[in-house]
Write a protein that holds these residues in place. Sequence first.
Motif, PDB file in Angstrom:
ATOM      1  N   VAL A 178      41.770  16.279   8.146  1.00  0.00           N
ATOM      2  CA  VAL A 178      42.046  15.052   7.274  1.00  0.00           C
ATOM      3  C   VAL A 178      41.467  13.956   8.056  1.00  0.00           C
ATOM      4  CG1 VAL A 178      44.132  13.441   7.082  1.00  0.00           C
ATOM      5  CG2 VAL A 178      43.981  15.658   6.044  1.00  0.00           C
ATOM      6  N   VAL A 179      41.610  14.027   9.524  1.00  0.00           N
ATOM      7  CA  VAL A 179      40.766  12.890  10.331  1.00  0.00           C
ATOM      8  C   VAL A 179      39.432  12.765  10.221  1.00  0.00           C
ATOM      9  CG1 VAL A 179      40.441  11.980  12.664  1.00  0.00           C
ATOM     10  CG2 VAL A 179      42.826  13.160  12.078  1.00  0.00           C
ATOM     11  N   GLY A 180      39.145  14.011  10.037  1.00  0.00           N
ATOM     12  CA  GLY A 180      37.270  14.217   9.857  1.00  0.00           C
ATOM     13  C   GLY A 180      37.002  13.726   8.406  1.00  0.00           C
ATOM     14  N   ALA A 181      37.654  14.046   7.419  1.00  0.00           N
ATOM     15  CA  ALA A 181      37.639  13.732   5.752  1.00  0.00           C
ATOM     16  C   ALA A 181      37.606  12.113   5.753  1.00  0.00           C
ATOM     17  CB  ALA A 181      38.513  14.211   5.150  1.00  0.00           C
ATOM     18  N   TYR A 182      38.479  11.543   6.702  1.00  0.00           N
ATOM     19  CA  TYR A 182      38.633  10.086   6.494  1.00  0.00           C
ATOM     20  C   TYR A 182      37.485   9.316   6.932  1.00  0.00           C
ATOM     21  CZ  TYR A 182      39.984   5.194   7.320  1.00  0.00           C
ATOM     22  OH  TYR A 182      40.136   3.757   7.521  1.00  0.00           O
ATOM     23  N   LEU A 183      37.050   9.864   8.384  1.00  0.00           N
ATOM     24  CA  LEU A 183      35.640   9.364   8.861  1.00  0.00           C
ATOM     25  C   LEU A 183      34.602   9.619   8.090  1.00  0.00           C
ATOM     26  CD1 LEU A 183      36.592  10.413  12.503  1.00  0.00           C
ATOM     27  CD2 LEU A 183      36.893   8.226  11.524  1.00  0.00           C
ATOM     28  N   GLY A 184      34.530  10.730   7.491  1.00  0.00           N
ATOM     29  CA  GLY A 184      33.358  11.285   6.517  1.00  0.00           C
ATOM     30  C   GLY A 184      33.301  10.528   5.281  1.00  0.00           C
ATOM     31  N   VAL A 219      41.548  32.598   1.866  1.00  0.00           N
ATOM     32  CA  VAL A 219      41.345  31.934   0.480  1.00  0.00           C
ATOM     33  C   VAL A 219      42.488  31.245   0.124  1.00  0.00           C
ATOM     34  CG1 VAL A 219      41.075  32.367  -1.861  1.00  0.00           C
ATOM     35  CG2 VAL A 219      39.837  33.841  -0.325  1.00  0.00           C
ATOM     36  N   GLY A 220      43.809  31.585   0.107  1.00  0.00           N
ATOM     37  CA  GLY A 220      44.783  31.209  -0.217  1.00  0.00           C
ATOM     38  C   GLY A 220      45.319  29.856   0.806  1.00  0.00           C
ATOM     39  N   SER A 221      45.032  30.073   2.000  1.00  0.00           N
ATOM     40  CA  SER A 221      45.265  28.825   2.723  1.00  0.00           C
ATOM     41  C   SER A 221      44.282  27.700   2.790  1.00  0.00           C
ATOM     42  CB  SER A 221      45.334  29.632   4.618  1.00  0.00           C
ATOM     43  OG  SER A 221      46.248  30.602   4.613  1.00  0.00           O
ATOM     44  N   SER A 222      42.897  28.131   2.510  1.00  0.00           N
ATOM     45  CA  SER A 222      41.940  27.095   2.372  1.00  0.00           C
ATOM     46  C   SER A 222      42.369  26.019   1.104  1.00  0.00           C
ATOM     47  CB  SER A 222      40.690  27.826   1.800  1.00  0.00           C
ATOM     48  OG  SER A 222      40.673  28.187   0.518  1.00  0.00           O
ATOM     49  N   LEU A 223      43.039  26.617   0.210  1.00  0.00           N
ATOM     50  CA  LEU A 223      43.615  25.647  -0.955  1.00  0.00           C
ATOM     51  C   LEU A 223      44.203  24.511  -0.363  1.00  0.00           C
ATOM     52  CD1 LEU A 223      44.210  28.147  -3.546  1.00  0.00           C
ATOM     53  CD2 LEU A 223      42.452  26.532  -3.778  1.00  0.00           C
ATOM     54  N   LEU A 224      45.233  24.537   0.498  1.00  0.00           N
ATOM     55  CA  LEU A 224      45.890  23.408   1.212  1.00  0.00           C
ATOM     56  C   LEU A 224      44.836  22.536   1.824  1.00  0.00           C
ATOM     57  CD1 LEU A 224      48.444  22.232   1.809  1.00  0.00           C
ATOM     58  CD2 LEU A 224      48.486  23.487   4.100  1.00  0.00           C
ATOM     59  N   CYS A 225      43.816  23.433   2.542  1.00  0.00           N
ATOM     60  CA  CYS A 225      42.754  22.226   3.101  1.00  0.00           C
ATOM     61  C   CYS A 225      42.042  21.600   2.305  1.00  0.00           C
ATOM     62  CB  CYS A 225      42.063  23.165   4.055  1.00  0.00           C
ATOM     63  SG  CYS A 225      42.948  24.203   5.258  1.00  0.00           S
ATOM     64  N   VAL A 226      41.536  22.098   1.198  1.00  0.00           N
ATOM     65  CA  VAL A 226      40.740  21.574   0.240  1.00  0.00           C
ATOM     66  C   VAL A 226      41.461  20.635  -0.609  1.00  0.00           C
ATOM     67  CG1 VAL A 226      39.869  22.023  -1.953  1.00  0.00           C
ATOM     68  CG2 VAL A 226      39.145  23.589  -0.251  1.00  0.00           C
ATOM     69  N   GLY A 227      42.702  20.697  -0.700  1.00  0.00           N
ATOM     70  CA  GLY A 227      43.527  19.505  -1.533  1.00  0.00           C
ATOM     71  C   GLY A 227      43.672  18.211  -0.710  1.00  0.00           C
ATOM     72  N   ALA A 228      44.058  18.792   0.906  1.00  0.00           N
ATOM     73  CA  ALA A 228      44.120  17.512   1.809  1.00  0.00           C
ATOM     74  C   ALA A 228      42.988  16.837   1.995  1.00  0.00           C
ATOM     75  CB  ALA A 228      44.728  18.171   3.094  1.00  0.00           C
ATOM     76  N   PHE A 229      41.742  17.519   2.194  1.00  0.00           N
ATOM     77  CA  PHE A 229      40.677  16.672   2.209  1.00  0.00           C
ATOM     78  C   PHE A 229      40.262  15.827   1.073  1.00  0.00           C
ATOM     79  CE2 PHE A 229      38.899  20.590   5.161  1.00  0.00           C
ATOM     80  CZ  PHE A 229      39.955  20.183   6.263  1.00  0.00           C
ATOM     81  N   GLY A 230      40.494  16.478   0.042  1.00  0.00           N
ATOM     82  CA  GLY A 230      39.891  15.715  -1.146  1.00  0.00           C
ATOM     83  C   GLY A 230      40.774  14.546  -1.553  1.00  0.00           C
ATOM     84  N   MET A 231      42.038  14.871  -1.126  1.00  0.00           N
ATOM     85  CA  MET A 231      43.191  13.707  -1.428  1.00  0.00           C
ATOM     86  C   MET A 231      42.535  12.564  -0.515  1.00  0.00           C
ATOM     87  SD  MET A 231      45.187  12.478  -3.302  1.00  0.00           S
ATOM     88  CE  MET A 231      45.758  13.681  -4.162  1.00  0.00           C
ATOM     89  N   THR A 232      42.227  12.814   0.764  1.00  0.00           N
ATOM     90  CA  THR A 232      41.960  11.809   1.727  1.00  0.00           C
ATOM     91  C   THR A 232      40.634  11.160   1.351  1.00  0.00           C
ATOM     92  OG1 THR A 232      42.932  13.096   3.561  1.00  0.00           O
ATOM     93  CG2 THR A 232      41.311  11.576   4.369  1.00  0.00           C
ATOM     94  N   ALA A 233      39.308  11.755   1.128  1.00  0.00           N
ATOM     95  CA  ALA A 233      38.236  11.082   0.625  1.00  0.00           C
ATOM     96  C   ALA A 233      38.643  10.173  -0.736  1.00  0.00           C
ATOM     97  CB  ALA A 233      37.311  12.108   0.200  1.00  0.00           C
ATOM     98  N   ALA A 234      39.423  10.770  -1.692  1.00  0.00           N
ATOM     99  CA  ALA A 234      39.645  10.206  -2.892  1.00  0.00           C
ATOM    100  C   ALA A 234      40.504   8.846  -2.757  1.00  0.00           C
ATOM    101  CB  ALA A 234      40.483  11.051  -3.870  1.00  0.00           C
ATOM    102  N   LEU A 235      41.635   8.779  -1.673  1.00  0.00           N
ATOM    103  CA  LEU A 235      42.222   7.787  -1.536  1.00  0.00           C
ATOM    104  C   LEU A 235      41.476   6.561  -0.675  1.00  0.00           C
ATOM    105  CD1 LEU A 235      45.873   8.998  -0.589  1.00  0.00           C
ATOM    106  CD2 LEU A 235      44.972   8.071  -2.711  1.00  0.00           C
ATOM    107  N   ASN A 236      40.570   7.053   0.073  1.00  0.00           N
ATOM    108  CA  ASN A 236      39.712   6.196   0.954  1.00  0.00           C
ATOM    109  C   ASN A 236      38.716   5.541  -0.035  1.00  0.00           C
ATOM    110  OD1 ASN A 236      38.248   4.739   2.823  1.00  0.00           O
ATOM    111  ND2 ASN A 236      37.484   6.581   3.871  1.00  0.00           N
TER     112      ASN A 236
END
Length: 256
Positions: A85-91, A177-194
């Motif tokens: 999430v930190v990386g996603a915000y900076l990216g 695969v299952g665990s990645s979905l939590l990460c995908v959701g968190a990264f995408g939401m961080t970028a979307a809110l930014n």
Amino acid sequence: MFLLHDVLAVACGSLVGFSLALIGGGGSILAMPLMLYVVGLHDPHLAIGTSALAVSLNAFANLIPHARARHVRWRAAFVFAAAGVVGAYLGSSLGKIIDGRRLLVLFALLMLVIAVLMLRGRRRNDSTAQPSRNMFPRLGAIGFGAGGLAGFFGIGGGFLIVPGLLLGSGMSIIEAVGSSLLCVGAFGMTAALNYATSGWVAWPIAWEFVAGGIAGGWLGSWGALKLSRMRGALSTLFALVIVAVGLFMLAKSLLL
């Protein structure tokens, strides 16, 4: 005209959800080009922000059945997601200040890289995989890098997250695969809110894209069972589609 946009948004969301459920990762990479060239969001930043939100919500929706099946390694996923999430915000902050045309060129090149990785195939772990020792610092470092790339381009990043979880934790492929979905959701939401803070999210289109993605995901899950023996061929076909779209975007961006 508005009705046509609504129909196209739902249809494109269905296509992405269907592809993801049918053959696995890589489908979200098509969300931004579909937003841009089919739905008609002509601003690259608006297309990235909107697709990031749609990909995030679809990932959280698809996390539920994996969690019920106990395919999610929560501690490892949270560590990976928190650093990411930190990386996603900076990216995503960096992506917002890049010229739209240059961003499209970089995105097209990324699509070609993803297609090559899909054609090579993933290294698969068996169900008896054992957790790696001292995995959390490694997961954090890999998660930060994956989140940065996902945030910059407004993508799910599953093509990086799944192998990153495998490398960092030693979990099995189905758990990754299952665990990645939590990460995908968190990264995408961080970028979307930014992006949303700059007014670069088309909210109605995002909801329609999500609705289509959920419906397409259900159909794709059914198709995955029926076409399990053909998934290798389908993955190859899908990778070639990504190559074609990437080359189209590259040519269109360079010729403008």
